[in-house]
Enzyme design. Structure first.
Site, short mmCIF file in Angstrom:
data_model
loop_
_atom_site.label_atom_id
_atom_site.label_comp_id
_atom_site.label_asym_id
_atom_site.label_seq_id
_atom_site.Cartn_x
_atom_site.Cartn_y
_atom_site.Cartn_z
N ASP A 1 0.88 -1.16 0.00
CA ASP A 1 0.00 0.00 0.00
C ASP A 1 0.93 1.22 0.00
OD1 ASP A 1 -3.03 0.75 1.11
OD2 ASP A 1 -1.48 2.21 1.60
N HIS B 1 5.98 13.53 -15.84
CA HIS B 1 6.73 14.77 -16.08
C HIS B 1 6.80 15.58 -14.79
CE1 HIS B 1 3.59 17.98 -16.47
NE2 HIS B 1 2.81 17.03 -16.94
N ASP C 1 -0.85 18.82 -11.81
CA ASP C 1 -0.16 18.63 -13.10
C ASP C 1 1.27 19.16 -13.02
OD1 ASP C 1 0.53 18.28 -15.74
OD2 ASP C 1 -0.70 19.93 -16.49
N GLU D 1 7.80 18.65 -20.48
CA GLU D 1 6.59 18.05 -21.07
C GLU D 1 5.66 19.15 -21.56
OE1 GLU D 1 2.35 16.56 -21.07
OE2 GLU D 1 3.25 18.21 -19.98
N GLU D 2 5.58 20.21 -20.76
CA GLU D 2 4.63 21.29 -21.07
C GLU D 2 5.02 22.09 -22.31
OE1 GLU D 2 1.88 21.19 -19.71
OE2 GLU D 2 1.99 20.56 -17.62
N ASP E 1 0.30 11.15 -15.29
CA ASP E 1 0.22 12.60 -15.49
C ASP E 1 -1.17 13.05 -15.04
OD1 ASP E 1 0.36 15.21 -16.33
OD2 ASP E 1 0.73 14.76 -18.44
N HIS F 1 -3.46 24.06 -15.41
CA HIS F 1 -2.54 25.06 -16.01
C HIS F 1 -2.77 26.47 -15.47
CE1 HIS F 1 -1.06 22.52 -19.69
NE2 HIS F 1 -0.81 21.97 -18.52
N ASP G 1 -1.75 3.61 -5.27
CA ASP G 1 -1.78 2.17 -4.99
C ASP G 1 -1.85 1.36 -6.29
OD1 ASP G 1 -1.64 2.76 -2.30
OD2 ASP G 1 -3.78 2.47 -1.93
N1 TRP Z 1 -0.02 17.43 -19.26
C1 TRP Z 1 -1.14 17.17 -20.15
C2 TRP Z 1 -1.34 18.43 -20.97
O1 TRP Z 1 -1.03 19.51 -20.49
C3 TRP Z 1 -2.37 16.87 -19.36
C4 TRP Z 1 -3.31 16.05 -20.12
C5 TRP Z 1 -4.33 16.47 -20.86
C6 TRP Z 1 -3.27 14.65 -20.19
N2 TRP Z 1 -4.95 15.40 -21.40
C7 TRP Z 1 -4.32 14.29 -21.03
C8 TRP Z 1 -2.45 13.68 -19.64
C9 TRP Z 1 -4.55 12.96 -21.30
C10 TRP Z 1 -2.70 12.36 -19.92
C11 TRP Z 1 -3.74 11.99 -20.76
O2 TRP Z 1 -1.80 18.35 -22.08
ZN ZN Z 2 0.82 17.13 -17.33
#
Ligand code: TRP
Ligand code: ZN
Length: 331
Positions: free
Chosen positions: A57, A139, A151, A185-186, A214, A301, A320
């Site tokens: 867990d 990310h 996020d 990632e962004e 994510d 965001h 988990d």
């Molecule tokens: N970090 C992703 C983004 O800014 C967040 C996100 C949107 C996402 N849709 C998603 C993450 C679907 C996983 C699956 O776009």
């Molecule tokens: Zn994200």
């Protein structure tokens, strides 16, 4: 929450064995035991004995403690943990410090995007078959407008805590375990794409699967599983079925996170998601609770994506499920 289904039900050592078959086999074993009027038959009665290491867990308090640290890092660094900003590197150093102390072999991979240096953090758990690598990743960067706690502090904290749980358990799976925290990632999946491109063809082929996390603590949560590699998808669904939580297939933008570069390289992928800016429907409220017509994450965001922007139950369940999948897919 601890999975209440007997672990025997999921003792399939090889991905791909149908969970239903395993459950039936487990039931048969238990029946045999009670008919004999003795203790339940040992695990090895009907099959070669295999030691089963149950997934732990994942303590949600520990995951939340990492979120508190990410929030403090953002607050001390202009309010964000974005690519190319001080708060990003501080986040990398926080995660790396925990992993190094726990016995992981860590690597910081740097790259350049938009004229700024970005970093991926990779952590290898010593041991396991180098030709069968199971990876979990998330990310670590936020957007510039906020601290990025849902996020993606949530994915980053849960992957970190799963890695620390591997260390605490001294888990020695058959497969090799590797964890990744991606930069930028962004800015368009920059770090994860850089990592996948940096792998030789041979090393790419050694990755059996990549699990992506994510946004897994959205305040008005849904329980979404990526519809991708069938074994990975099944493993997550088995976990949620075991705790009685219905799931749906993730449809809010397939390919919008770091699993996409892995998938493009032919690596089996999967993952979990609790929703971003899309609104929760009345039907989804019926199955999960929450607020109809409101976004899964109203602070997506934005500057209100702080430690207040988390549903603890969703974070707990997804953490988990993450640990369960790491254990099940690597043993
Ligand atoms: N970090 C992703 C983004 O800014 C967040 C996100 C949107 C996402 N849709 C998603 C993450 C679907 C996983 C699956 O776009
Ligand atoms: Zn994200």
């Amino acid at each position: 929450m601890k999975l209440s289904v007997p672990h025997l039900a999921f003792s399939a050592r090889r991905p791909g064995r149908a969970a239903v078959t395993a459950v039936v086999a487990a039931a048969a074993l238990l029946t045999t035991g009670s008919m004999a009027g003795a203790a339940p038959a040992p695990l090895g009665a009907a099959a070669p004995p295999v030691e089963v290491a149950a997934a732990p867990d994942l303590p949600v308090a520990n995951v939340k403690a990492h979120l508190t640290q990410f929030q403090s890092i953002a607050t001390a660094n202009g309010g964000n943990r974005a690519h190319g900003r001080a708060g990003y590197l501080a986040s990398v150093n926080y995660v790396k410090g925990k992993l190094d102390a726990a016995g992981f072999t860590t690597t910081v991979q740097s790259f350049t995007s938009g004229g700024r240096t970005g970093y991926n953090l990779i952590a290898d758990w010593p041991g396991g078959d180098p030709n069968q690598v199971v990876m979990a990743g998330s990310h670590l960067d936020s957007v510039t407008s906020g601290a990025g706690i849902n996020d993606n502090g949530t994915g980053s904290a849960a992957v970190l805590e799963a890695a620390l749980a591997v260390s605490r358990a001294n888990y020695q799976p058959t497969k090799h375990l590797r964890f990744g925290w991606w930069g930028a990632e962004e800015l368009g999946l920059v770090g994860s794409r850089y990592y996948v491109n940096s792998l030789s063809t041979a090393n790419r082929a050694r990755i059996s699967g990549y699990l992506n996390f994510d946004m897994i603590g959205s305040p008005n949560p849904g329980y979404f599983v990526y519809d991708d590699d069938p074994t990975i998808e099944r493993t997550f669904k088995d976990y949620f079925m075991g705790i009685g939580v219905p799931t749906e297939i993730e449809t809010e933008g397939d390919g919008r996170s770091d699993h996409a570069p892995f998938k493009s390289a032919g690596i089996p992928v999967g993952g979990l998601f609790t929703g971003a800016s899309r609104a929760k429907t009345a039907a989804q409220v019926t199955k999960w609770g929450g607020t109809s017509g409101q976004a899964f994450d109203r602070c997506y965001h934005s500057s209100c994506d702080t430690t207040s922007n988390i549903n603890d139950t969703a974070l707990d369940r997804n953490g988990d499920a993450l640990a369960y999948a790491v254990w099940e897919l690597s043993e």
